[in-house]
Design an enzyme around this catalytic site. Structure first.
Site, short mmCIF file in Angstrom:
data_model
loop_
_atom_site.label_atom_id
_atom_site.label_comp_id
_atom_site.label_asym_id
_atom_site.label_seq_id
_atom_site.Cartn_x
_atom_site.Cartn_y
_atom_site.Cartn_z
N ARG A 1 13.34 10.87 -0.37
CA ARG A 1 12.29 11.42 -1.24
C ARG A 1 11.16 12.06 -0.43
NH1 ARG A 1 7.41 9.14 -3.18
NH2 ARG A 1 7.93 6.99 -2.57
N ARG B 1 10.15 11.35 6.01
CA ARG B 1 10.04 9.90 6.21
C ARG B 1 11.22 9.31 6.98
NH1 ARG B 1 7.50 7.75 0.54
NH2 ARG B 1 5.47 8.64 1.02
N HIS C 1 9.79 3.19 4.36
CA HIS C 1 8.54 3.90 4.70
C HIS C 1 8.22 3.62 6.16
CE1 HIS C 1 4.48 5.38 4.59
NE2 HIS C 1 4.65 5.80 3.35
N TYR D 1 0.76 0.81 -9.84
CA TYR D 1 -0.60 0.36 -9.55
C TYR D 1 -0.90 0.42 -8.05
CZ TYR D 1 -4.86 -2.35 -10.41
OH TYR D 1 -6.17 -2.74 -10.51
N ALA E 1 0.33 2.60 -5.83
CA ALA E 1 0.49 3.92 -5.17
C ALA E 1 -0.83 4.37 -4.57
CB ALA E 1 1.01 4.94 -6.17
N GLN E 2 -0.75 4.86 -3.36
CA GLN E 2 -1.97 5.20 -2.63
C GLN E 2 -2.17 6.70 -2.49
OE1 GLN E 2 -1.56 3.31 1.19
NE2 GLN E 2 -1.87 1.25 0.39
#
Ligand SMILES: Cc1cc2nc3c(=O)[nH]c(=O)nc-3n(C[C@H](O)[C@H](O)[C@H](O)COP(=O)(O)OP(=O)(O)OC[C@H]3O[C@@H](n4cnc5c(N)ncnc54)[C@H](O)[C@@H]3O)c2cc1C
Length: 435
Positions: free
Chosen positions: A364, A268, A226, A44, A46-47
């Site tokens: 990832r 990342r 992140h 829900y 995730a952008q």
């Protein structure tokens, strides 16, 4: 003690749980359980979006980008599957009702770190919400699928190496769900860290249950931080994410002295390390992500969630730089599975972040997680559809009391913390040992 008997038990209502349910046969009796409300999942939140090979000619490049970002530790077969099945699964999502942003006749693709081309489809900066809502609405329409909210899996039923269902806590009771096949889609491990971008309910339960039952685990040391969560000195655990796509659309990282110090679109882990060094060098708690040079209307239209969440914290990102800090975000490792999401235990599958297909290697590539959840949960469903008629299980029920169930619940957290502590290194300092 309440008993249920189903064909397939699915644990989790994120992308992996819901999409596997949708792809299972409509003559199967399916139960999905979820810890709190259905929408309380990382999906829900995730952008940025979902990666997809742009077309057949992009396949090779997409595979290479994923493997390079993963530091060449990826399972190459899994990466090939991910890329090759990306186009079909994004098409399926659109058929299920997800309205990705469009430009003219096709998708409006964006770029994120370590992708050499723009290949990420999105719904402004609320892609996860759009995906969740479409999948959830489709699941609710299916007569053969029942969702039980506020139901916490505490263990699987292990009949000498074969999974025959699950035991869960529901409304101060222990319930038993007997199933021919069980799918763990319980997400990652964020809550075990002092700070994370994850939902508070995501605490490695699937991995604990696998460890408790000697189901193989892989690469628990591959944990992603992140680079750009919003720095908020009042935040206790959950940090609001500033999506990588903000850098993809031109956002610049600068230190507190106004100097740029890294190429924002490197993988990342590289950007995170560069920020950590800069924090030490400048003796600061944060660096800045600057978008003030971008068109104000574009920012508000492209990143409505980020704009409004920052505004709630009295930060107008069209005028002011955003203070950001690296934060725990994602687990690349997890329950070891094959290319059909099958674990080492008979009749037990694992999909999404809780699983380890090896597709992400040690790091990832941005926006490959939702895609992994789609591709490999569909593969699980396809295999289950073929094989389930041959599965006969013994109905075994666990007679534990509610108090024993609660104890197991707590132990599940300790099991994963212990395992992560063995990993050692920097991870230990980031773990939340206050519980
Ligand atoms: C802020 C944020 C932004 C992100 N942005 C992106 C992005 O743009 N693109 C991308 O590809 N990835 C993104 N990710 C990563 C991605 O969202 C997740 O990896 C992915 O959604 C995981 O899906 P999942 O189905 O495996 O798990 P989740 O969506 O986390 O769902 C896990 C489910 O398991 C349930 N559960 C857990 N334990 C139990 C239990 N014991 N009993 C019952 N139920 C249980 C939970 O309640 C939940 O329903 C983002 C992650 C975060 C946190």
């Amino acid at each position: 003690m309440k008993k249920y008997k189903v064909d397939v038990l699915i644990v989790g209502t994120g992308v992996a749980g819901l999409y596997s349910a949708i792809n299972l046969r409509s003559d199967l009796n399916i139960m999905i359980i979820t810890k709190t409300s259905a929408k309380t999942c990382n999906t829900y939140l995730a952008q940025g979006g979902i990666s997809k090979a742009k077309d057949l000619s992009d396949m090779k490049l997409f595979i290479e980008d994923t493997i390079k970002a993963g530091m060449y530790k990826n399972n190459e077969q899994a990466v090939k599957v991910l890329a090759e099945e990306s186009i079909e699964n994004i098409q399926n999502l659109t058929k299920l009702g997800v309205n990705f942003d469009n430009k003219g006749s096709g998708f409006s693709y964006t770029k994120e770190g370590a992708h050499r081309i723009s290949r990420i489809v999105h719904c402004t900066d609320e892609t996860g919400k759009a995906v969740f809502e479409s999948l959830y609405n489709r699941v609710k329409e299916r007569q053969n699928i029942k969702i039980l909210e506020n139901t916490c899996l505490i263990d699987i039923i292990n009949d000498e190496g074969t999974c025959t269902g699950g035991v869960a806590l529901y409304k101060n009771n222990v319930i038993n769900i007997s199933s021919k096949v069980t799918i763990l889609a319980c997400g990652g491990i964020g809550k075990l860290f002092k700070n994370s971008t994850n939902q508070e309910t995501i605490e490695g339960n699937g991995i604990a249950i696998a460890l408790r039952n000697n189901v193989y685990i892989q690469d628990l040391n591959y944990i992603q931080f992140h680079p750009t969560a919003l720095y908020d000195k009042n935040s206790t655990f959950k940090r609001f994410l500033i999506s990588e796509s903000v850098r993809g659309e031109g956002g610049k990282l600068i230190n507190i002295n106004g100097e740029r110090f890294v190429d924002e679109l490197l993988p990342r882990n590289v950007v995170t390390q560069a920020i950590k060094k800069e924090l030490i060098k400048t003796n600061s708690d944060y660096v800045y992500l600057d978008v003030t040079h971008l068109d104000k209307k574009f920012i508000k239209k492209r990143f409505p969630l980020i704009y409004s969440e920052c505004l709630k914290r009295r930060l107008d990102i069209t005028k002011e730089k955003i203070p950001v800090i690296p934060t725990q975000h994602y687990l690349m490792g997890g329950i070891k599975v094959d290319l059909f999401s099958k674990t080492s235990m008979e009749n037990l599958y694992a999909c999404g972040e809780t699983s380890c297909t090896g597709v992400h290697g040690a790091n990832r590539l941005a926006s490959n997680s939702l895609l992994e959840g789609l591709v490999f949960s569909k593969r699980a469903a396809d295999q289950i559809n073929k094989n389930i008629d041959n599965i006969k299980v013994k109905e075994i029920y666990n007679q534990m009391s509610y108090e024993e169930g609660l104890k197991l619940c707590k132990e599940n957290i300790d099991i994963v913390i212990r395992e992560l502590t063995k990993v050692g290194g920097d991870i230990i300092n980031e773990l939340d040992n206050s519980r």
